[in-house]
Design a protein around this motif. Structure first.
Motif, PDB file in Angstrom:
ATOM      1  N   GLN A   1      10.740  63.428   4.870  1.00  0.00           N
ATOM      2  CA  GLN A   1      12.074  63.998   4.663  1.00  0.00           C
ATOM      3  C   GLN A   1      12.786  64.233   6.000  1.00  0.00           C
ATOM      4  O   GLN A   1      13.458  65.243   6.207  1.00  0.00           O
ATOM      5  CB  GLN A   1      11.993  65.291   3.849  1.00  0.00           C
ATOM      6  CG  GLN A   1      11.456  65.079   2.444  1.00  0.00           C
ATOM      7  CD  GLN A   1      11.486  66.331   1.603  1.00  0.00           C
ATOM      8  OE1 GLN A   1      11.403  67.439   2.113  1.00  0.00           O
ATOM      9  NE2 GLN A   1      11.628  66.161   0.300  1.00  0.00           N
TER      10      GLN A   1
ATOM     11  N   SER B   1      19.717  59.464   6.266  1.00  0.00           N
ATOM     12  CA  SER B   1      18.388  59.709   5.707  1.00  0.00           C
ATOM     13  C   SER B   1      18.013  58.562   4.780  1.00  0.00           C
ATOM     14  O   SER B   1      18.876  57.866   4.240  1.00  0.00           O
ATOM     15  CB  SER B   1      18.352  61.041   4.949  1.00  0.00           C
ATOM     16  OG  SER B   1      19.359  61.082   3.948  1.00  0.00           O
TER      17      SER B   1
ATOM     18  N   HIS C   1      15.738  57.219   1.344  1.00  0.00           N
ATOM     19  CA  HIS C   1      15.248  57.730   0.068  1.00  0.00           C
ATOM     20  C   HIS C   1      14.541  56.607  -0.680  1.00  0.00           C
ATOM     21  O   HIS C   1      15.119  55.535  -0.906  1.00  0.00           O
ATOM     22  CB  HIS C   1      16.415  58.294  -0.749  1.00  0.00           C
ATOM     23  CG  HIS C   1      17.147  59.380  -0.023  1.00  0.00           C
ATOM     24  ND1 HIS C   1      16.832  60.711  -0.162  1.00  0.00           N
ATOM     25  CD2 HIS C   1      18.151  59.320   0.900  1.00  0.00           C
ATOM     26  CE1 HIS C   1      17.614  61.431   0.628  1.00  0.00           C
ATOM     27  NE2 HIS C   1      18.423  60.612   1.281  1.00  0.00           N
TER      28      HIS C   1
ATOM     29  N   ALA D   1      11.204  58.762   5.143  1.00  0.00           N
ATOM     30  CA  ALA D   1      11.443  59.208   3.773  1.00  0.00           C
ATOM     31  C   ALA D   1      10.317  60.115   3.302  1.00  0.00           C
ATOM     32  O   ALA D   1      10.554  61.139   2.651  1.00  0.00           O
ATOM     33  CB  ALA D   1      11.586  58.002   2.848  1.00  0.00           C
TER      34      ALA D   1
END
Length: 335
Positions: free
Chosen positions: A127, A139, A141, A124
């Motif tokens: 990125q 992904s 977050h 995270a």
């Protein structure tokens, strides 16, 4: 894409709801993914029909027990059932140490299959994707909770298809050349021009996207990640009045907090889960009703609202429409 809720209670199980767990898959592929594994998750999997042999990856949102106490049991049961294929576990700091400690002190030293840990917090911060295979990319977050907590954004990787209009515009004759391009090969035309597959291939359908959030008292942290997302699955532990009563120290969201962000992002579907045991599906007059959460969310969100229930299964079809598939009702008619 399809999702099965395995646990929808916050903190502790109730008679109707287990603690957190969600199974996610892509269309008719038998492989699937698990987000969070509260205590008892493998019992829920026995009832839902998900095979541990087909489990590709596990995503743990944070280290609180109602989201991870079931993880060692799943690992051990997969081992006892003869699993050989590697298993990826994407999780924040502490989960790998926890699993290793359980293995050390419960005589689970030898696994028949490799475990591969990926740090969600590192990915995270950078990125970077935490996971990708031929079906999805995922992904992480960062969220706001008493311990590091994360949401996971699943994006489908659709099959590719030839764009016939582009092929015709480039004067690529029908026949073997089309097949070679579909297979990813560069082809040479009779006039010497080279055609790259990227020039004429497009996704066969629009990618579907789902965000599954961990515990979080700042839903606005997901605003950027919600771009083009079909469905947000997020905790709504309380209604606003209960939050005012218990105070903010537990760092959870209310239904209105989540609904406001989903509305700002233009997300068409919102699934609320992780309900305080104060709320019941139905019951005595002294118990709060779970429908209060829907009513509060509906004051701020114009899309379709789901109040998650254990073993409810939803599907996002290739047009982007979300339907409940275990009783053939559409979400807007009572999901």
């Amino acid at each position: 894409m399809h999702m099965t809720f395995l646990g929808t209670s916050a903190g502790v199980p109730t008679r109707q709801r287990n603690v957190s767990g969600l199974a996610l898959g892509v269309d008719h592929h038998r492989d699937w993914y698990l987000v969070d594994a509260g205590e008892g998750t493998q019992h829920q999997l026995l009832r839902s029909g998900h095979s541990l042999a087909r489990l590709r990856a596990i995503f743990i949102s944070h280290v609180h027990g109602d989201h991870c106490y079931g993880l060692p049991g799943i690992i051990a049961s997969a081992n006892m059932s003869g699993r050989k294929t590697p298993l990826t576990i994407c999780a924040p700091d502490g989960i790998e140490q926890y699993v290793n400690a359980v293995r050390k002190y419960t005589d689970l030293h030898t696994l028949r299959y490799p475990l591969h840990f990926v740090r969600s917090d590192h990915c995270a911060a950078e990125q970077a994707l935490v996971y990708q295979d031929e079906n999805v990319s995922v992904s992480a977050h960062a969220l706001s909770h008493r311990v590091p907590s994360f949401a996971y954004r699943f994006e489908e990787l659709p099959a590719s298809a030839l764009d016939h209009s582009k092929l015709e515009a480039l004067a690529v004759p029908r026949g073997p050349l089309w097949g070679q391009l579909q297979q990813g090969q560069v082809v040479t035309l009779a006039d010497g021009r080279k055609i790259n597959p990227q020039q004429v291939i497009q996704p066969a359908w629009k990618a579907r996207r789902v965000i599954v959030g961990g515990d979080n008292d700042q839903p606005e942290l997901l605003l950027n990640a919600l771009k083009n997302v079909n469905l947000l699955i997020h905790e709504a532990t309380f209604t606003d009045d209960i939050l005012q009563h218990v105070g903010p120290q537990y760092m959870h969201s209310t239904a209105s907090m989540v609904a406001k962000i989903a509305e700002r992002a233009g997300t068409p579907y919102l699934a609320l889960t992780h309900f305080s045991q104060r709320y019941r599906n139905c019951g005595r007059d002294d118990k709060r009703q779970v429908e209060e959460l829907r009513r509060e969310a509906a004051q701020h969100f114009n899309g379709s609202i789901i109040l998650a229930k254990d073993f409810d299964r939803y599907e996002i079809d290739r047009t982007g429409e979300l339907k409940i598939v275990n009783n053939k009702e559409e979400t807007k008619n009572g999901g």
